[in-house]
Design a protein around this motif. Sequence first.
Motif, PDB file in Angstrom:
ATOM      1  N   GLY A  76      -6.229 -71.101 -26.586  1.00 20.51           N
ATOM      2  CA  GLY A  76      -5.426 -70.394 -26.384  1.00 20.51           C
ATOM      3  C   GLY A  76      -5.876 -68.675 -25.724  1.00 20.51           C
ATOM      4  N   PHE A  77      -4.956 -68.147 -25.358  1.00 21.50           N
ATOM      5  CA  PHE A  77      -5.414 -66.765 -24.826  1.00 21.50           C
ATOM      6  C   PHE A  77      -6.167 -65.951 -25.814  1.00 21.50           C
ATOM      7  N   GLU A  78      -6.018 -66.147 -27.193  1.00 21.55           N
ATOM      8  CA  GLU A  78      -6.639 -65.247 -28.116  1.00 21.55           C
ATOM      9  C   GLU A  78      -7.955 -65.838 -28.625  1.00 21.55           C
ATOM     10  N   ARG A  79      -8.211 -67.104 -28.171  1.00 25.85           N
ATOM     11  CA  ARG A  79      -9.630 -67.877 -28.215  1.00 25.85           C
ATOM     12  C   ARG A  79     -10.437 -67.320 -27.219  1.00 25.85           C
ATOM     13  N   GLN A  98      -7.054 -50.922 -30.650  1.00 21.33           N
ATOM     14  CA  GLN A  98      -5.799 -50.745 -29.835  1.00 21.33           C
ATOM     15  C   GLN A  98      -5.341 -51.915 -29.173  1.00 21.33           C
ATOM     16  N   ASN A  99      -4.210 -51.842 -28.659  1.00 18.29           N
ATOM     17  CA  ASN A  99      -3.571 -53.065 -28.155  1.00 18.29           C
ATOM     18  C   ASN A  99      -4.368 -53.713 -26.858  1.00 18.29           C
ATOM     19  N   TYR A 100      -4.632 -55.296 -27.412  1.00 14.37           N
ATOM     20  CA  TYR A 100      -4.950 -56.069 -25.897  1.00 14.37           C
ATOM     21  C   TYR A 100      -3.738 -56.657 -25.316  1.00 14.37           C
ATOM     22  N   ALA A 119     -10.088 -51.216 -18.163  1.00 16.30           N
ATOM     23  CA  ALA A 119     -10.651 -50.669 -16.752  1.00 16.30           C
ATOM     24  C   ALA A 119     -10.893 -51.552 -15.871  1.00 16.30           C
ATOM     25  N   ASP A 120     -11.421 -52.777 -15.826  1.00 21.11           N
ATOM     26  CA  ASP A 120     -12.064 -53.300 -15.026  1.00 21.11           C
ATOM     27  C   ASP A 120     -10.887 -54.550 -14.393  1.00 21.11           C
ATOM     28  N   GLY A 121      -9.931 -54.590 -15.176  1.00 22.93           N
ATOM     29  CA  GLY A 121      -8.931 -55.673 -14.875  1.00 22.93           C
ATOM     30  C   GLY A 121      -9.065 -56.996 -15.530  1.00 22.93           C
ATOM     31  N   SER A 122     -10.117 -57.143 -15.943  1.00 23.37           N
ATOM     32  CA  SER A 122     -10.368 -58.512 -16.594  1.00 23.37           C
ATOM     33  C   SER A 122      -9.320 -59.003 -17.455  1.00 23.37           C
ATOM     34  N   LEU A 123      -8.757 -57.995 -18.384  1.00 22.85           N
ATOM     35  CA  LEU A 123      -7.947 -58.361 -19.394  1.00 22.85           C
ATOM     36  C   LEU A 123      -6.569 -58.881 -18.924  1.00 22.85           C
ATOM     37  N   ASN A 124      -6.211 -58.196 -17.650  1.00 22.16           N
ATOM     38  CA  ASN A 124      -4.886 -58.446 -17.060  1.00 22.16           C
ATOM     39  C   ASN A 124      -5.190 -59.777 -16.488  1.00 22.16           C
ATOM     40  N   LYS A 179      -2.463 -63.036 -17.300  1.00 25.88           N
ATOM     41  CA  LYS A 179      -1.672 -63.712 -16.383  1.00 25.88           C
ATOM     42  C   LYS A 179      -2.083 -65.172 -16.329  1.00 25.88           C
ATOM     43  N   LYS A 180      -3.302 -65.385 -16.705  1.00 23.91           N
ATOM     44  CA  LYS A 180      -3.873 -66.866 -16.851  1.00 23.91           C
ATOM     45  C   LYS A 180      -3.110 -67.533 -17.892  1.00 23.91           C
ATOM     46  N   TRP A 181      -2.827 -66.940 -18.894  1.00 23.31           N
ATOM     47  CA  TRP A 181      -2.127 -67.693 -20.044  1.00 23.31           C
ATOM     48  C   TRP A 181      -0.543 -67.495 -20.105  1.00 23.31           C
ATOM     49  N   PHE A 182      -0.008 -66.251 -19.512  1.00 21.21           N
ATOM     50  CA  PHE A 182       1.304 -65.964 -19.596  1.00 21.21           C
ATOM     51  C   PHE A 182       2.117 -66.373 -18.329  1.00 21.21           C
ATOM     52  N   GLY A 183       1.359 -66.053 -17.472  1.00 19.23           N
ATOM     53  CA  GLY A 183       2.018 -66.276 -15.926  1.00 19.23           C
ATOM     54  C   GLY A 183       1.902 -64.998 -15.151  1.00 19.23           C
ATOM     55  N   ASP A 184       2.270 -64.936 -13.938  1.00 17.95           N
ATOM     56  CA  ASP A 184       2.289 -63.774 -13.114  1.00 17.95           C
ATOM     57  C   ASP A 184       3.312 -62.605 -13.497  1.00 17.95           C
ATOM     58  N   ASP A 185       4.264 -62.999 -14.304  1.00 21.58           N
ATOM     59  CA  ASP A 185       5.223 -62.106 -14.552  1.00 21.58           C
ATOM     60  C   ASP A 185       5.068 -61.461 -16.077  1.00 21.58           C
ATOM     61  N   ALA A 186       4.000 -61.612 -16.506  1.00 20.93           N
ATOM     62  CA  ALA A 186       3.719 -61.092 -18.000  1.00 20.93           C
ATOM     63  C   ALA A 186       3.315 -59.697 -17.788  1.00 20.93           C
ATOM     64  N   ALA A 187       3.797 -59.014 -19.152  1.00 21.13           N
ATOM     65  CA  ALA A 187       3.601 -57.714 -19.250  1.00 21.13           C
ATOM     66  C   ALA A 187       2.055 -57.439 -19.020  1.00 21.13           C
ATOM     67  N   THR A 188       1.411 -56.713 -18.265  1.00 19.59           N
ATOM     68  CA  THR A 188       0.151 -56.122 -18.206  1.00 19.59           C
ATOM     69  C   THR A 188      -0.083 -54.745 -18.283  1.00 19.59           C
ATOM     70  N   PHE A 189      -1.313 -54.319 -18.466  1.00 25.05           N
ATOM     71  CA  PHE A 189      -1.881 -52.680 -18.553  1.00 25.05           C
ATOM     72  C   PHE A 189      -1.947 -52.392 -17.237  1.00 25.05           C
TER      73      PHE A 189
END
Length: 238
Positions: free
Chosen positions: A45-48, A102-104, A219-224, A228-238
């Motif tokens: 999953g996302f957190e793994r 901090q929140n991920y 900062a580099d966008g990799s978390l977003n 999106k990979k796991w929750f879809g393009d409409d997911a909340a992002t930073f």
Amino acid sequence: MKKLILTAAALALSTGFAMADTVRMGTEGAYPPYNFINDKGEVDGFERELGDTLCAKAGLTCEWVTNEWDSIIPNLLSGNYDTIIAGMSITDERKETIDFTQNYYPPAASAYVAMNDGADLKGVVAAQVGTIQADYVAKSGATLLEFATLDDTVAAVKNGEADAVFADKDALAPFVTEGGDLKWEGEDVPLGGGIGIGLRKSDTELKGKFDAVITEMKADGSLNTMIKKWFGDDAATF
């Protein structure tokens, strides 16, 4: 033997993270897409993916440990693992007992799902035990029906035990399919301060390492990208 185990646990807690080469990542394994057990019997999953990435970037080795949700904080405090990375929202109440990075994952909506249009959201509402959603339901005037897992809460709605289930909208989304029995009800409800990694308050070094990598990934966008990979393009992002 029992005294020896207790002594070892006390030593582990007193030495803290500074003496450890391996970080034991505690998760539930029953809250997709945040975390679940795949067909190989492994945490997925996302957190793994996020946890493995954080450890790699911080020069740490991860080991994954599963634990039932309702005892996940006590077992962190007992030293059974070093982190909680299990879709846990950051709240003031939890911060009285443990610390958070901090929140991920940013603050996201909670939502109701029911079998019928116009379901009574002040009737019997199912929620997973020990969650911010269960606390919200208890204070909403509805009758709270708590279960150990998300799957159990959804099953309670399907079998008529509950009028609706209230949980993270992202976690409920896979159950709400076109033409299916379950549907969204009522308005979305924003709760919590986002999702962070839970740690013992003494593990300030480990918190600092993870915070540094989460900051870098924001900062580099990799978390977003990962969200999106796991929750879809409409997911909340930073």
